[in-house]
Design a protein around this motif. Structure first.
Motif, short mmCIF file in Angstrom:
data_model
loop_
_atom_site.label_atom_id
_atom_site.label_comp_id
_atom_site.label_asym_id
_atom_site.label_seq_id
_atom_site.Cartn_x
_atom_site.Cartn_y
_atom_site.Cartn_z
N ARG A 23 -8.39 -5.26 4.34
CA ARG A 23 -8.18 -4.64 3.10
C ARG A 23 -6.83 -4.64 2.61
N LEU A 24 -6.72 -4.79 1.21
CA LEU A 24 -5.33 -4.69 0.56
C LEU A 24 -5.08 -3.21 0.43
N TYR A 25 -3.71 -2.94 0.73
CA TYR A 25 -3.12 -1.81 0.72
C TYR A 25 -1.95 -1.49 0.00
N PRO A 26 -1.75 -0.87 -1.04
CA PRO A 26 -0.54 -0.69 -1.73
C PRO A 26 0.57 0.09 -1.06
N VAL A 27 1.80 -0.36 -0.89
CA VAL A 27 2.86 0.12 -0.22
C VAL A 27 3.27 1.25 -1.10
N ARG A 28 3.63 2.48 -0.50
CA ARG A 28 4.03 3.57 -1.06
C ARG A 28 5.63 3.84 -0.99
N GLY A 30 8.91 4.56 0.45
CA GLY A 30 9.33 5.25 1.75
C GLY A 30 8.62 4.74 3.08
N GLU A 31 7.70 4.12 2.75
CA GLU A 31 6.88 3.52 3.72
C GLU A 31 7.49 2.26 4.46
N THR A 32 7.53 2.24 5.66
CA THR A 32 7.99 1.15 6.46
C THR A 32 6.84 0.37 6.93
N VAL A 33 7.16 -0.73 7.71
CA VAL A 33 6.29 -1.54 8.40
C VAL A 33 5.70 -0.71 9.63
N GLU A 34 6.41 0.03 10.18
CA GLU A 34 5.95 0.93 11.29
C GLU A 34 4.95 1.87 10.75
N THR A 35 5.01 2.48 9.80
CA THR A 35 4.27 3.70 9.15
C THR A 35 2.77 2.99 8.50
N VAL A 36 3.17 1.92 8.14
CA VAL A 36 1.78 1.27 7.46
C VAL A 36 0.90 0.72 8.62
N ALA A 37 1.79 0.27 9.66
CA ALA A 37 0.93 -0.56 10.73
C ALA A 37 0.13 0.47 11.55
N LYS A 38 0.84 1.90 11.50
CA LYS A 38 -0.20 2.77 12.21
C LYS A 38 -1.39 3.10 11.67
N ARG A 39 -1.78 2.58 10.49
CA ARG A 39 -3.04 2.94 9.60
C ARG A 39 -4.07 2.06 10.43
N MET A 40 -3.84 0.91 11.32
CA MET A 40 -4.52 0.07 11.56
C MET A 40 -4.88 0.43 13.11
N PRO A 41 -6.24 0.00 13.51
CA PRO A 41 -7.10 0.51 14.66
C PRO A 41 -6.49 -0.02 16.08
N PHE A 42 -5.50 -0.60 15.90
CA PHE A 42 -4.80 -1.07 17.46
C PHE A 42 -3.92 -0.07 17.78
N LYS A 43 -4.05 -0.09 19.37
CA LYS A 43 -3.19 0.62 20.15
C LYS A 43 -1.89 0.34 20.64
N ASP A 44 -1.71 -1.32 20.68
CA ASP A 44 -0.52 -1.87 21.00
C ASP A 44 -0.18 -2.95 19.91
N TYR A 45 1.10 -3.25 20.02
CA TYR A 45 1.51 -4.26 18.96
C TYR A 45 1.27 -4.02 17.53
N LEU A 62 9.39 -3.30 3.41
CA LEU A 62 8.40 -3.34 2.45
C LEU A 62 8.84 -2.80 0.92
N GLN A 63 8.27 -3.45 -0.11
CA GLN A 63 8.89 -3.01 -1.44
C GLN A 63 7.44 -2.00 -1.82
N PRO A 64 7.74 -0.89 -2.61
CA PRO A 64 6.79 0.02 -3.10
C PRO A 64 5.85 -0.93 -4.05
N ASN A 65 4.84 -0.49 -4.02
CA ASN A 65 3.64 -1.15 -4.72
C ASN A 65 3.19 -2.44 -4.29
N ARG A 66 3.86 -2.93 -3.40
CA ARG A 66 3.50 -4.61 -2.96
C ARG A 66 2.17 -4.18 -2.27
N LEU A 67 1.31 -5.21 -2.36
CA LEU A 67 -0.09 -5.17 -1.97
C LEU A 67 0.19 -5.91 -0.43
#
Length: 73
Positions: A23-28, A30-45, A62-67
């Motif tokens: 799904r598409l997610y709009p970056v907020r 202050g979010e980083t690659v790592e903080t957004v990636a934690k939303r995914m259901p994987f435990k590694d990588y 990441l740039q704010p509001n980027r999908l």
């Protein structure tokens, strides 16, 4: 030889499985690659998978509001 370990799922087993969806997610702000990636259901990588899914190079921010695409499970 690996394929010999495969078996058909029963109807009950198949009904319990939920497919992952992209799904598409709009970056907020202050979010980083790592903080957004934690939303995914994987435990590694997580960050590596997120970067690959979105065509991001290491260190790219990441740039704010980027999908971006994330895996939702």
């Amino acid at each position: 030889r690996t394929s010999y370990s495969f078996r058909m799922l029963s109807v009950e087993e198949a009904a319990k499985e939920e497919p992952y969806r992209i799904r598409l997610y709009p970056v907020r702000a202050g979010e980083t690659v790592e903080t957004v990636a934690k939303r995914m259901p994987f435990k590694d990588y997580q960050a590596e998978r997120f970067r690959a899914l979105n065509g991001l190079s290491a260190g790219q921010k990441l740039q704010p509001n980027r999908l971006v695409k994330i895996v939702d499970g």
